[in-house]
Scaffold this motif. Structure first.
Motif, mmCIF file in Angstrom:
data_model
loop_
_atom_site.group_PDB
_atom_site.id
_atom_site.type_symbol
_atom_site.label_atom_id
_atom_site.label_comp_id
_atom_site.label_asym_id
_atom_site.label_seq_id
_atom_site.Cartn_x
_atom_site.Cartn_y
_atom_site.Cartn_z
ATOM 1 N N MET A 1 29.534 -11.547 4.623
ATOM 2 C CA MET A 1 29.705 -12.949 4.232
ATOM 3 C C MET A 1 29.963 -13.788 5.478
ATOM 4 S SD MET A 1 29.685 -14.765 1.383
ATOM 5 C CE MET A 1 30.182 -13.657 0.043
ATOM 6 N N LEU A 2 29.251 -14.889 5.617
ATOM 7 C CA LEU A 2 29.421 -15.766 6.762
ATOM 8 C C LEU A 2 30.731 -16.549 6.669
ATOM 9 C CD1 LEU A 2 25.823 -17.265 7.000
ATOM 10 C CD2 LEU A 2 26.819 -15.525 8.489
ATOM 11 N N THR A 3 31.255 -16.934 7.833
ATOM 12 C CA THR A 3 32.450 -17.772 7.902
ATOM 13 C C THR A 3 32.058 -19.196 8.301
ATOM 14 O OG1 THR A 3 32.852 -17.361 10.255
ATOM 15 C CG2 THR A 3 33.760 -15.758 8.679
ATOM 16 N N THR A 4 32.994 -20.126 8.108
ATOM 17 C CA THR A 4 32.765 -21.509 8.505
ATOM 18 C C THR A 4 32.391 -21.597 9.981
ATOM 19 O OG1 THR A 4 34.213 -22.423 6.806
ATOM 20 C CG2 THR A 4 33.869 -23.762 8.772
ATOM 21 N N GLN A 5 33.115 -20.907 10.829
ATOM 22 C CA GLN A 5 32.846 -20.970 12.268
ATOM 23 C C GLN A 5 31.464 -20.419 12.599
ATOM 24 O OE1 GLN A 5 35.239 -22.324 14.685
ATOM 25 N NE2 GLN A 5 33.214 -22.490 15.639
ATOM 26 N N GLN A 6 31.078 -19.314 11.974
ATOM 27 C CA GLN A 6 29.761 -18.740 12.234
ATOM 28 C C GLN A 6 28.639 -19.681 11.791
ATOM 29 O OE1 GLN A 6 30.393 -15.126 9.989
ATOM 30 N NE2 GLN A 6 30.552 -13.871 11.850
ATOM 31 N N ILE A 7 28.827 -20.316 10.647
ATOM 32 C CA ILE A 7 27.810 -21.247 10.143
ATOM 33 C C ILE A 7 27.690 -22.437 11.092
ATOM 34 C CG2 ILE A 7 27.211 -22.796 8.246
ATOM 35 C CD1 ILE A 7 28.844 -20.789 6.434
ATOM 36 N N PHE A 8 28.811 -23.017 11.460
ATOM 37 C CA PHE A 8 28.794 -24.151 12.373
ATOM 38 C C PHE A 8 28.155 -23.775 13.699
ATOM 39 C CE2 PHE A 8 30.596 -26.592 15.846
ATOM 40 C CZ PHE A 8 30.452 -27.896 15.409
ATOM 41 N N ASP A 9 28.536 -22.621 14.249
ATOM 42 C CA ASP A 9 27.993 -22.195 15.541
ATOM 43 C C ASP A 9 26.476 -22.020 15.474
ATOM 44 O OD1 ASP A 9 30.523 -22.214 16.633
ATOM 45 O OD2 ASP A 9 30.796 -20.040 16.523
ATOM 46 N N ARG A 10 25.989 -21.473 14.368
ATOM 47 C CA ARG A 10 24.541 -21.288 14.252
ATOM 48 C C ARG A 10 23.832 -22.633 14.138
ATOM 49 N NH1 ARG A 10 20.046 -19.098 15.979
ATOM 50 N NH2 ARG A 10 18.575 -18.420 14.343
ATOM 51 N N TYR A 11 24.402 -23.580 13.409
ATOM 52 C CA TYR A 11 23.810 -24.916 13.371
ATOM 53 C C TYR A 11 23.723 -25.503 14.785
ATOM 54 C CZ TYR A 11 23.544 -25.772 8.311
ATOM 55 O OH TYR A 11 23.190 -25.757 6.979
ATOM 56 N N GLU A 12 24.738 -25.304 15.586
ATOM 57 C CA GLU A 12 24.702 -25.810 16.950
ATOM 58 C C GLU A 12 23.635 -25.086 17.779
ATOM 59 O OE1 GLU A 12 26.832 -28.364 18.861
ATOM 60 O OE2 GLU A 12 26.246 -28.932 16.826
#
Length: 294
Positions: A1-12
């Motif tokens: 399961m992805l985390t908020t930080q991982q999702i944000f980092d991938r968007y960046e």
């Protein structure tokens, strides 16, 4: 399961594939959308994290839409969910208890289907999706490698039943013969009752890392869905439209590019449990307004 930080980092990481925009760092805190209703003629709502989490309506969301409509504001729901055909999407929102008209709902699936050309399409979809709204010859892609090689192009509607092994088959097919891949849901992830689900955009960007010229994304923050919204509001000035969403790189970025106003909703979506300001400053994506719930 992805985390908020991982999702944000991938968007960046994939930021260069997103539309470019500059926003001003002057976000105003509000307590509800009623505080700004006089400044807005049309409110456009993201679904997941704003109106609902998974299959659960966020408390008060239905009442707030009714109140805004009573004040003369137009209502639109703009969702990147592409797992349902149009009738399924409409049924879902009504099942949640939202009082919305059919023409108030715009989906990224609609935008992707509008862009489909002729040919044989390999479709990645939920098992329950009957694909009845697809206008061309299609093959549902599962575990047969030969099917991936037999099609002219790919359409990714849903990651609900998608596996790592099937992603490997898609990658291998693209290596053998690069072809167009339409991603009908540009989201990397979506908030659910038990965490974040991985969405088609996540897998699409994995392919785009190797084949950037083959992959085309639909839904926020890409332009086609905003064209659909604006066509449904022909007399509304862009600066009188407000996008309400929980995700900086889709909801806030895409609307700001169009010249819409923006509202970051923080309590139930991507940034649930987090202070949003460090993420906002790092991304340089500032909403006009911010609140916990609509």
């Amino acid at each position: 399961m992805l985390t908020t930080q991982q999702i944000f980092d991938r968007y960046e990481e994939i930021r260069t594939r997103l539309p470019a925009v500059t926003t001003q760092p002057d976000t105003v805190e509000i307590s509800s959308l009623l505080d700004i209703a006089a400044q807005v003629d049309a409110f456009v709502f993201d679904a997941f994290g704003v109106l609902n989490v998974g299959e659960t309506l966020i408390p008060g969301a239905d009442t707030r839409l009714d109140q805004l409509r009573a004040r003369g504001c137009a209502i639109r729901i703009l969702t990147n969910a592409a797992s349902y055909d149009r009738s399924g999407a409409i049924a879902k929102f009504k099942r949640l208890g939202l009082r919305v008209e059919d023409d108030e709902i715009i989906t990224s699936r609609q935008a992707a289907l509008d862009a489909m050309g002729a040919g044989h399409w390999g479709v990645i979809a939920a098992d329950t999706d009957q694909l009845g709204d697809l206008p061309h010859t299609v093959t549902r892609l599962t575990d047969k490698a030969a099917d991936y090689d037999a099609v002219d192009q790919f359409l990714f509607l849903s990651a609900a039943d998608w596996t790592a092994a099937q992603q490997d088959l898609l990658n291998a097919a693209m290596q053998r013969s690069p072809r167009p891949l339409l991603i009908a849901n540009a989201d990397l992830a979506a908030p659910r009752d038990d965490g974040f689900s991985v969405e088609p955009g996540y897998f699409g960007h994995m392919v785009a890392d190797a084949f950037p010229d083959c992959v085309r994304f639909f839904g926020k923050p890409f332009p086609e869905v905003y064209d659909l919204i604006e066509a449904s509001l022909p007399k509304t000035a862009k600066n009188r439209i407000a996008m309400c969403g929980d995700t900086l790189h889709t909801d806030i970025l895409g609307a700001a590019v169009r010249g819409w106003r923006t509202v970051l909703v923080t309590q139930d979506g991507l940034f649930s449990g987090y202070e949003t300001q460090p993420f906002v400053r790092r991304a340089g994506l500032f909403a006009d307004w911010r609140l916990c719930r609509i």
